[in-house]
Design an enzyme around this catalytic site. Structure first.
Site, PDB file in Angstrom:
ATOM      1  N   GLY A 195       7.947  43.410  43.386  1.00  0.00           N
ATOM      2  CA  GLY A 195       8.869  44.452  43.821  1.00  0.00           C
ATOM      3  C   GLY A 195       8.708  45.692  42.972  1.00  0.00           C
ATOM      4  N   GLN A 221      10.875  53.712  39.330  1.00  0.00           N
ATOM      5  CA  GLN A 221       9.925  53.130  38.361  1.00  0.00           C
ATOM      6  C   GLN A 221       8.600  53.894  38.344  1.00  0.00           C
ATOM      7  OE1 GLN A 221      10.484  48.878  39.810  1.00  0.00           O
ATOM      8  NE2 GLN A 221      10.126  48.578  37.622  1.00  0.00           N
ATOM      9  N   CYS A 228      10.663  42.318  34.929  1.00  0.00           N
ATOM     10  CA  CYS A 228      10.620  43.647  35.536  1.00  0.00           C
ATOM     11  C   CYS A 228       9.362  44.351  35.045  1.00  0.00           C
ATOM     12  CB  CYS A 228      11.864  44.426  35.112  1.00  0.00           C
ATOM     13  SG  CYS A 228      11.917  46.107  35.735  1.00  0.00           S
ATOM     14  N   LEU A 229       8.683  45.059  35.948  1.00  0.00           N
ATOM     15  CA  LEU A 229       7.451  45.768  35.568  1.00  0.00           C
ATOM     16  C   LEU A 229       7.717  46.838  34.509  1.00  0.00           C
ATOM     17  CD1 LEU A 229       5.711  46.163  39.052  1.00  0.00           C
ATOM     18  CD2 LEU A 229       5.088  44.583  37.210  1.00  0.00           C
ATOM     19  N   HIS A 259      17.609  42.907  42.472  1.00  0.00           N
ATOM     20  CA  HIS A 259      16.912  43.571  41.369  1.00  0.00           C
ATOM     21  C   HIS A 259      16.513  45.006  41.774  1.00  0.00           C
ATOM     22  CE1 HIS A 259      14.129  43.363  37.760  1.00  0.00           C
ATOM     23  NE2 HIS A 259      13.623  44.398  38.415  1.00  0.00           N
ATOM     24  N   GLU A 260      15.951  45.142  42.980  1.00  0.00           N
ATOM     25  CA  GLU A 260      15.488  46.473  43.413  1.00  0.00           C
ATOM     26  C   GLU A 260      16.652  47.409  43.743  1.00  0.00           C
ATOM     27  OE1 GLU A 260      12.560  47.121  42.660  1.00  0.00           O
ATOM     28  OE2 GLU A 260      11.960  45.044  42.405  1.00  0.00           O
ATOM     29  N   HIS A 265      17.916  48.740  40.604  1.00  0.00           N
ATOM     30  CA  HIS A 265      17.054  49.834  40.120  1.00  0.00           C
ATOM     31  C   HIS A 265      17.498  51.172  40.718  1.00  0.00           C
ATOM     32  CE1 HIS A 265      13.877  48.494  37.510  1.00  0.00           C
ATOM     33  NE2 HIS A 265      13.461  47.540  38.323  1.00  0.00           N
TER      34      HIS A 265
HETATM   35 NI    NI Z   1      12.261  45.868  37.967  1.00  0.00          NI
END
Ligand code: NI
Length: 175
Positions: free
Chosen positions: A46, A51, A93-94, A135-136, A139
């Site tokens: 995701g 991000q 998370c990235l 999660h997204e 964000h």
């Molecule tokens: Ni994330």
């Protein structure tokens, strides 16, 4: 298409609430294409637009990481309309490379979003999909998975993040 640079914590975009997308134009379509490519390259399941430094309400999710074309979901202006149950599992998370912690999330969520054609659709997600959607959407509201932690887990992640920032380890990840 291009692979975009992924913002890592503590980039200010990550804690900024993103603005609604008013028009789905060529710029948005190109951003979505680039986000998908960036997510697959990372690799991740995701990615939210903030991000990659764009504070607009766009997220992409693909639990198959490009293996299954039907698994790709593009969420524009997503809204969680139903949320039930509870699950607790590892989450990462990235924007926090290599950091994972147990996070409690709803076990099922229903989301309403626009697709790339501007049509409203509903996405019903359970387990990992519910986790990814939450999660997204977090964000897009400027909320990070570490904000969902309390007590010892929060302390543990804080220490790990500090260690990574101090050593510069994150600078080496997907530059
Ligand atoms: Ni994330």
């Amino acid at each position: 298409m291009a692979i975009l640079a992924i913002k890592k914590y503590p980039s200010p975009e990550l804690t900024t609430r993103s603005a609604d997308v008013a028009v789905i134009d060529d710029e948005v379509r190109e951003l979505v294409r680039d986000m998908i490519e960036t997510m697959y390259a990372a690799p991740g399941v995701g990615l939210a637009a903030n991000q990659v430094g764009v504070t607009r309400r766009i997220a992409v999710i693909d639990l198959s990481v490009g293996e299954d074309p039907d698994a790709l979901h593009i969420l524009i202006n997503p809204e969680i309309v139903e949320s039930t149950g509870e699950q607790c599992d590892d989450e990462g998370c990235l924007s926090f490379p290599g950091v994972t912690e147990l996070v409690t999330r709803p076990s099922r969520v229903v989301t309403r979003a626009l697709d790339l054609e501007g049509k409203i659709y509903t996405l019903d997600g359970e387990e990992l999909m519910a986790r990814a959607i939450c999660h997204e959407v977090d964000h897009l509201n400027g909320v990070l998975f570490v904000d969902r932690l309390t007590g010892l887990k929060k302390d543990r992640v804080r220490k790990e993040v500090r260690r990574n920032l101090k050593s510069g380890a994150w600078a080496e990840v997907y530059p």
